[in-house]
Design a protein around this motif. Structure first.
Motif, PDB file in Angstrom:
ATOM      1  N   ASP A  43       0.832  -1.208   0.000  1.00  0.00           N
ATOM      2  CA  ASP A  43       0.000   0.000   0.000  1.00  0.00           C
ATOM      3  C   ASP A  43       0.866   1.257   0.000  1.00  0.00           C
ATOM      4  OD1 ASP A  43      -2.709   1.247   0.248  1.00  0.00           O
ATOM      5  OD2 ASP A  43      -1.833   2.007   2.100  1.00  0.00           O
ATOM      6  N   LYS A  44       2.073   1.158   0.537  1.00  0.00           N
ATOM      7  CA  LYS A  44       2.977   2.312   0.515  1.00  0.00           C
ATOM      8  C   LYS A  44       3.353   2.674  -0.921  1.00  0.00           C
ATOM      9  CE  LYS A  44       4.954   1.097   5.026  1.00  0.00           C
ATOM     10  NZ  LYS A  44       6.179   0.662   5.756  1.00  0.00           N
ATOM     11  N   LYS A  45       3.497   1.669  -1.774  1.00  0.00           N
ATOM     12  CA  LYS A  45       3.831   1.912  -3.177  1.00  0.00           C
ATOM     13  C   LYS A  45       2.653   2.569  -3.900  1.00  0.00           C
ATOM     14  CE  LYS A  45       6.880  -2.144  -3.317  1.00  0.00           C
ATOM     15  NZ  LYS A  45       7.119  -3.461  -3.954  1.00  0.00           N
ATOM     16  N   ILE A  46       1.434   2.150  -3.545  1.00  0.00           N
ATOM     17  CA  ILE A  46       0.235   2.760  -4.126  1.00  0.00           C
ATOM     18  C   ILE A  46       0.152   4.232  -3.719  1.00  0.00           C
ATOM     19  CG2 ILE A  46      -2.292   2.748  -4.084  1.00  0.00           C
ATOM     20  CD1 ILE A  46      -2.134  -0.324  -3.767  1.00  0.00           C
ATOM     21  N   ASP A  47       0.399   4.511  -2.440  1.00  0.00           N
ATOM     22  CA  ASP A  47       0.373   5.900  -1.955  1.00  0.00           C
ATOM     23  C   ASP A  47       1.423   6.747  -2.662  1.00  0.00           C
ATOM     24  OD1 ASP A  47      -1.626   5.170  -0.234  1.00  0.00           O
ATOM     25  OD2 ASP A  47      -0.355   5.048   1.546  1.00  0.00           O
ATOM     26  N   ALA A  48       2.601   6.161  -2.882  1.00  0.00           N
ATOM     27  CA  ALA A  48       3.681   6.910  -3.540  1.00  0.00           C
ATOM     28  C   ALA A  48       3.318   7.245  -4.983  1.00  0.00           C
ATOM     29  CB  ALA A  48       4.975   6.099  -3.501  1.00  0.00           C
ATOM     30  N   LEU A  49       2.661   6.304  -5.670  1.00  0.00           N
ATOM     31  CA  LEU A  49       2.226   6.569  -7.044  1.00  0.00           C
ATOM     32  C   LEU A  49       1.165   7.647  -7.082  1.00  0.00           C
ATOM     33  CD1 LEU A  49       1.998   3.201  -9.044  1.00  0.00           C
ATOM     34  CD2 LEU A  49       3.180   5.292  -9.709  1.00  0.00           C
ATOM     35  N   ASP A  50       0.242   7.603  -6.133  1.00  0.00           N
ATOM     36  CA  ASP A  50      -0.793   8.642  -6.071  1.00  0.00           C
ATOM     37  C   ASP A  50      -0.151  10.013  -5.905  1.00  0.00           C
ATOM     38  OD1 ASP A  50      -3.395   9.871  -5.700  1.00  0.00           O
ATOM     39  OD2 ASP A  50      -2.939   9.919  -3.566  1.00  0.00           O
ATOM     40  N   LEU A  51       0.822  10.108  -5.004  1.00  0.00           N
ATOM     41  CA  LEU A  51       1.500  11.381  -4.773  1.00  0.00           C
ATOM     42  C   LEU A  51       2.202  11.853  -6.047  1.00  0.00           C
ATOM     43  CD1 LEU A  51       2.368  13.623  -2.838  1.00  0.00           C
ATOM     44  CD2 LEU A  51       4.306  12.184  -2.165  1.00  0.00           C
ATOM     45  N   GLN A  52       2.860  10.941  -6.739  1.00  0.00           N
ATOM     46  CA  GLN A  52       3.561  11.312  -7.972  1.00  0.00           C
ATOM     47  C   GLN A  52       2.585  11.802  -9.036  1.00  0.00           C
ATOM     48  OE1 GLN A  52       6.062   8.244  -9.613  1.00  0.00           O
ATOM     49  NE2 GLN A  52       6.467   9.385 -11.503  1.00  0.00           N
ATOM     50  N   ILE A  53       1.458  11.101  -9.168  1.00  0.00           N
ATOM     51  CA  ILE A  53       0.459  11.490 -10.162  1.00  0.00           C
ATOM     52  C   ILE A  53      -0.108  12.873  -9.848  1.00  0.00           C
ATOM     53  CG2 ILE A  53      -1.865  10.965 -11.026  1.00  0.00           C
ATOM     54  CD1 ILE A  53      -1.070   7.959 -10.738  1.00  0.00           C
ATOM     55  N   GLN A  54      -0.436  13.111  -8.582  1.00  0.00           N
ATOM     56  CA  GLN A  54      -1.000  14.405  -8.202  1.00  0.00           C
ATOM     57  C   GLN A  54      -0.001  15.529  -8.472  1.00  0.00           C
ATOM     58  OE1 GLN A  54      -4.130  14.548  -7.506  1.00  0.00           O
ATOM     59  NE2 GLN A  54      -4.543  12.394  -7.094  1.00  0.00           N
ATOM     60  N   GLU A  55       1.266  15.291  -8.140  1.00  0.00           N
ATOM     61  CA  GLU A  55       2.291  16.311  -8.375  1.00  0.00           C
ATOM     62  C   GLU A  55       2.510  16.552  -9.865  1.00  0.00           C
ATOM     63  OE1 GLU A  55       5.677  14.845  -6.251  1.00  0.00           O
ATOM     64  OE2 GLU A  55       5.020  15.698  -4.331  1.00  0.00           O
ATOM     65  N   ASP A  56       2.529  15.475 -10.655  1.00  0.00           N
ATOM     66  CA  ASP A  56       2.724  15.617 -12.099  1.00  0.00           C
ATOM     67  C   ASP A  56       1.549  16.367 -12.738  1.00  0.00           C
ATOM     68  OD1 ASP A  56       5.125  14.315 -11.910  1.00  0.00           O
ATOM     69  OD2 ASP A  56       4.397  12.395 -12.687  1.00  0.00           O
ATOM     70  N   CYS A  57       0.334  16.061 -12.274  1.00  0.00           N
ATOM     71  CA  CYS A  57      -0.837  16.762 -12.812  1.00  0.00           C
ATOM     72  C   CYS A  57      -0.800  18.246 -12.451  1.00  0.00           C
ATOM     73  CB  CYS A  57      -2.120  16.120 -12.273  1.00  0.00           C
ATOM     74  SG  CYS A  57      -2.544  14.526 -13.028  1.00  0.00           S
ATOM     75  N   ALA A  58      -0.413  18.540 -11.224  1.00  0.00           N
ATOM     76  CA  ALA A  58      -0.323  19.940 -10.801  1.00  0.00           C
ATOM     77  C   ALA A  58       0.713  20.689 -11.649  1.00  0.00           C
ATOM     78  CB  ALA A  58       0.039  20.015  -9.318  1.00  0.00           C
ATOM     79  N   ARG A  59       1.815  20.015 -11.934  1.00  0.00           N
ATOM     80  CA  ARG A  59       2.853  20.648 -12.759  1.00  0.00           C
ATOM     81  C   ARG A  59       2.347  20.906 -14.175  1.00  0.00           C
ATOM     82  NH1 ARG A  59       6.159  18.341 -16.177  1.00  0.00           N
ATOM     83  NH2 ARG A  59       5.722  16.257 -15.342  1.00  0.00           N
ATOM     84  N   VAL A  60       1.616  19.923 -14.746  1.00  0.00           N
ATOM     85  CA  VAL A  60       1.069  20.097 -16.093  1.00  0.00           C
ATOM     86  C   VAL A  60       0.065  21.239 -16.124  1.00  0.00           C
ATOM     87  CG1 VAL A  60      -0.455  19.018 -17.799  1.00  0.00           C
ATOM     88  CG2 VAL A  60       1.493  17.750 -16.894  1.00  0.00           C
ATOM     89  N   LEU A  61      -0.780  21.321 -15.107  1.00  0.00           N
ATOM     90  CA  LEU A  61      -1.762  22.409 -15.054  1.00  0.00           C
ATOM     91  C   LEU A  61      -1.071  23.766 -14.989  1.00  0.00           C
ATOM     92  CD1 LEU A  61      -4.398  20.924 -12.577  1.00  0.00           C
ATOM     93  CD2 LEU A  61      -4.713  21.320 -15.029  1.00  0.00           C
ATOM     94  N   ALA A  62       0.017  23.835 -14.237  1.00  0.00           N
ATOM     95  CA  ALA A  62       0.716  25.111 -14.072  1.00  0.00           C
ATOM     96  C   ALA A  62       1.504  25.502 -15.319  1.00  0.00           C
ATOM     97  CB  ALA A  62       1.651  25.033 -12.868  1.00  0.00           C
ATOM     98  N   LEU A  63       2.180  24.528 -15.936  1.00  0.00           N
ATOM     99  CA  LEU A  63       3.073  24.839 -17.053  1.00  0.00           C
ATOM    100  C   LEU A  63       2.386  24.828 -18.412  1.00  0.00           C
ATOM    101  CD1 LEU A  63       6.275  22.829 -16.002  1.00  0.00           C
ATOM    102  CD2 LEU A  63       5.771  25.258 -15.659  1.00  0.00           C
TER     103      LEU A  63
END
Length: 243
Positions: free
Chosen positions: A54-74
């Protein structure tokens, strides 16, 4: 050329993000499957593996959220591109919650293996979890294929999960009333069944997001829900895993 380059970069970013989303979805499917199997087979080692993953699932969620935020900003996407990014963020959040429920199933399994089994309960829960896992598989397929009809089918099938939960609730209540020694085991089993019912709710939310992605608006009609039974579960003073 500049606009074309920006569009191409956005497409690459989105492909990477969606690849991570599908990887996360596969991991959550495995968590449901393995969590139910650990309960059925009273397998503490497999339950521990589900909790660890489940820690790996949480880490992927965090990465996806950060990547999406970066795409929205840039990239500042608009129209369907914006819907895609917003959908990915919400689907990932729902997947993370489903993973948490699978982890909770595994946590309670480590307690239940040391208790007297309740006849037929683990098999029934495994079947219920199998239905939830198949719904998730279909919801993710609907996302990949941009298939609103399949997503709507997933929404409607949540009623089956609700009905299975209600039936199990009544069975556990009967076991507890017949023999107070069953209360602790049935309490844990009930919370597992409730977690699976909530998995169904989150899968339905994923299906809603697919329909939003395809049609540009959320479904109008309320999804069918089974009526929860109006019973109280007897209290128990025994300690155990948290819900």
């Amino acid at each position: 050329m500049t606009d074309q380059h920006i569009a191409s970069a956005f497409d690459r970013d989105l492909e990477d993000i969606q690849a991570h989303l599908m990887k996360m979805g596969g991991m959550v499917e495995d968590a449901i499957r393995q969590g139910a199997r650990s309960l059925k087979n009273r397998d503490e080692e497999l339950a521990a593996k589900v909790r660890q993953n489940d820690k790996k699932i949480d880490a992927l969620d965090l990465q996806i959220q950060e990547d999406c935020a970066r795409v929205l900003a840039l990239r500042q996407p608009i129209a369907s591109d914006l819907r895609t990014v917003l959908t990915v963020m919400k689907v990932a959040a729902n997947l993370e919650r489903i993973g948490d429920y699978a982890k909770n199933m595994a946590k309670r399994t480590t307690v239940l293996v040391h208790m007297q089994p309740i006849d037929g309960a683990s098999g029934a829960i495994k079947r219920m979890a199998g239905e939830a896992q198949q719904m998730l598989t279909d919801a993710l397929d609907a996302y990949i294929r941009r298939d609103a009809d399949l997503a709507q089918d997933v929404r409607e099938r949540d009623l089956e999960i609700d009905q299975m939960y209600n039936a199990l609730f009544r069975e556990f209540l009967t076991f507890m009333m017949e023999d107070p020694r069953n209360i602790s085991s049935c309490m844990h089993l009930h919370f597992i069944a409730k977690n699976i019912e909530r998995m169904g709710d989150h899968v339905t939310s994923i299906a809603d997001q697919v329909i939003y992605l395809v049609k540009g608006e959320m479904p109008d009609e309320a999804r069918p829900k089974g009526n929860a039974p109006n019973y109280e579960i007897p209290a128990t003073t025994n300690s155990g895993a948290k819900a």
